[in-house]
Enzyme design. Structure first.
Site, PDB file in Angstrom:
ATOM      1  N   GLY A  60       0.785  -1.245   0.000  1.00 59.99           N
ATOM      2  CA  GLY A  60       0.000   0.000   0.000  1.00 59.99           C
ATOM      3  C   GLY A  60       0.806   1.278   0.000  1.00 59.99           C
ATOM      4  N   ASP A 120      -5.230   1.652  10.666  1.00 65.85           N
ATOM      5  CA  ASP A 120      -6.645   1.330  10.909  1.00 65.85           C
ATOM      6  C   ASP A 120      -6.760   0.777  12.332  1.00 65.85           C
ATOM      7  OD1 ASP A 120      -9.320   0.702  10.618  1.00 65.85           O
ATOM      8  OD2 ASP A 120      -9.027  -0.963   9.248  1.00 65.85           O
ATOM      9  N   PHE A 169     -13.976   2.785   4.146  1.00 62.96           N
ATOM     10  CA  PHE A 169     -12.947   2.057   3.409  1.00 62.96           C
ATOM     11  C   PHE A 169     -12.474   2.931   2.259  1.00 62.96           C
ATOM     12  CE2 PHE A 169     -10.788  -1.038   0.852  1.00 62.96           C
ATOM     13  CZ  PHE A 169     -10.136  -1.790   1.826  1.00 62.96           C
ATOM     14  N   LEU A 170     -11.162   3.211   2.236  1.00 57.53           N
ATOM     15  CA  LEU A 170     -10.602   4.143   1.268  1.00 57.53           C
ATOM     16  C   LEU A 170      -9.822   3.404   0.195  1.00 57.53           C
ATOM     17  CD1 LEU A 170      -9.259   6.955   3.639  1.00 57.53           C
ATOM     18  CD2 LEU A 170     -11.571   6.559   2.801  1.00 57.53           C
TER      19      LEU A 170
HETATM   20  P1  IMP Z   1      -4.510  -2.334  10.540  1.00 53.08           P
HETATM   21  O1  IMP Z   1      -3.583  -3.449  10.947  1.00 53.08           O
HETATM   22  O2  IMP Z   1      -5.938  -2.625  10.805  1.00 53.08           O
HETATM   23  O3  IMP Z   1      -4.079  -0.984  11.089  1.00 53.08           O
HETATM   24  O4  IMP Z   1      -4.475  -2.269   8.984  1.00 53.08           O
HETATM   25  C1  IMP Z   1      -3.450  -1.797   8.306  1.00 53.08           C
HETATM   26  C2  IMP Z   1      -3.510  -2.234   6.850  1.00 53.08           C
HETATM   27  O5  IMP Z   1      -4.832  -2.587   6.421  1.00 53.08           O
HETATM   28  C3  IMP Z   1      -3.110  -1.082   5.993  1.00 53.08           C
HETATM   29  O6  IMP Z   1      -1.737  -1.085   5.779  1.00 53.08           O
HETATM   30  C4  IMP Z   1      -3.882  -1.330   4.719  1.00 53.08           C
HETATM   31  O7  IMP Z   1      -3.112  -2.159   3.892  1.00 53.08           O
HETATM   32  C5  IMP Z   1      -5.117  -2.050   5.147  1.00 53.08           C
HETATM   33  N1  IMP Z   1      -6.261  -1.103   5.246  1.00 53.08           N
HETATM   34  C6  IMP Z   1      -6.852  -0.645   6.364  1.00 53.08           C
HETATM   35  N2  IMP Z   1      -7.853   0.214   6.079  1.00 53.08           N
HETATM   36  C7  IMP Z   1      -7.864   0.301   4.720  1.00 53.08           C
HETATM   37  C8  IMP Z   1      -8.673   1.070   3.805  1.00 53.08           C
HETATM   38  O8  IMP Z   1      -9.556   1.857   4.162  1.00 53.08           O
HETATM   39  N3  IMP Z   1      -8.387   0.895   2.485  1.00 53.08           N
HETATM   40  C9  IMP Z   1      -7.405   0.064   2.033  1.00 53.08           C
HETATM   41  N4  IMP Z   1      -6.624  -0.654   2.850  1.00 53.08           N
HETATM   42  C10 IMP Z   1      -6.860  -0.542   4.193  1.00 53.08           C
HETATM   43 MG    MG Z   2      -0.831  -1.778   4.164  1.00 53.91          MG
END
Ligand code: IMP
Ligand code: MG
Length: 192
Positions: A60, A120, A169-170
């Site tokens: 990402g 997130d 969701f982005l």
């Molecule tokens: P976390 O472990 O929940 O903080 O998620 C982190 C990873 O989830 C990010 O590096 C993204 O790859 C993916 N992610 C979380 N939210 C989004 C979103 O809104 N769009 C796309 N990818 C997301």
């Molecule tokens: Mg990521």
């Protein structure tokens, strides 16, 4: 705006993109460039005389990181990458993090800046910080394009944030929905 891939089924157990799926503009590319430039100035100021290693979280963050480092006015720094997976093919965190690719750099005594597309739940970042701490860096800070607040499950706090959202969701600017939309130059809310 309707998604370009409307009607095309994504792989895995994703809700299908369909004719009701919508992309709602959040940040256009000019707004993104402005925010990236402001953040790059702060980072340049803070890391002027340091032994900096910038670590991008694949996939990402690669577009954000490419733009960010081109705006830095720092003499020399190293870059490296990790690849982590938390999502599988779903739009919610599985809570299970796997390290798919590790850094090659020696972090001993270095200042580490992690560059991530979106924070997130914070589970991925917390896992990564734990992992990098064992390499004995002098410091670790976090830079994210998007800080998404609503689902945070850990106490992790980003040090540099380009933009904050409450939820949603982005997609776009490196952010994907199972491979869709990563290439869009702007950032959108995806309404399924
Ligand atoms: P976390 O472990 O929940 O903080 O998620 C982190 C990873 O989830 C990010 O590096 C993204 O790859 C993916 N992610 C979380 N939210 C989004 C979103 O809104 N769009 C796309 N990818 C997301
Ligand atoms: Mg990521």
């Amino acid at each position: 705006m309707m998604p370009e891939n409307s009607g095309k089924l994504p792989p895995g157990d994703l809700p299908a993109l369909n004719n009701m799926s919508e992309l709602i503009l959040l940040l256009d590319k000019e707004a993104i460039a402005q925010k990236v430039s402001t953040t790059a100035k702060l980072i340049s100021r803070d890391y002027q005389d340091s032994d900096l290693v910038i670590i991008g979280v694949l996939h990402g963050a690669f577009i954000f990181m490419a733009d960010l480092i081109r705006q830095l006015s720092i003499d020399a720094f190293a870059i490296d990458f990790v690849r982590l997976r938390s999502y599988g093919d779903r739009s919610e965190s599985s809570g299970q993090i796997r390290l798919l690719l590790d850094i090659e750099s020696d972090l001993d005594g270095k200042d580490v800046l992690i560059v991530e597309d979106i924070l997130d739940t914070g589970l991925t970042m917390t896992y990564l910080i734990d992992h990098l701490q064992s390499r004995r860096p002098r410091s670790i800070k976090i830079c994210v394009m998007i800080d998404k607040l609503e689902r945070r499950q850990t106490s992790v706090k980003p040090d540099y944030v380009c933009h904050t959202v409450e939820q949603g969701f982005l997609v776009g600017y490196g952010l994907d929905y199972s491979g869709h939309y990563r290439n869009l130059p702007d950032i959108y809310h995806l309404k399924l």
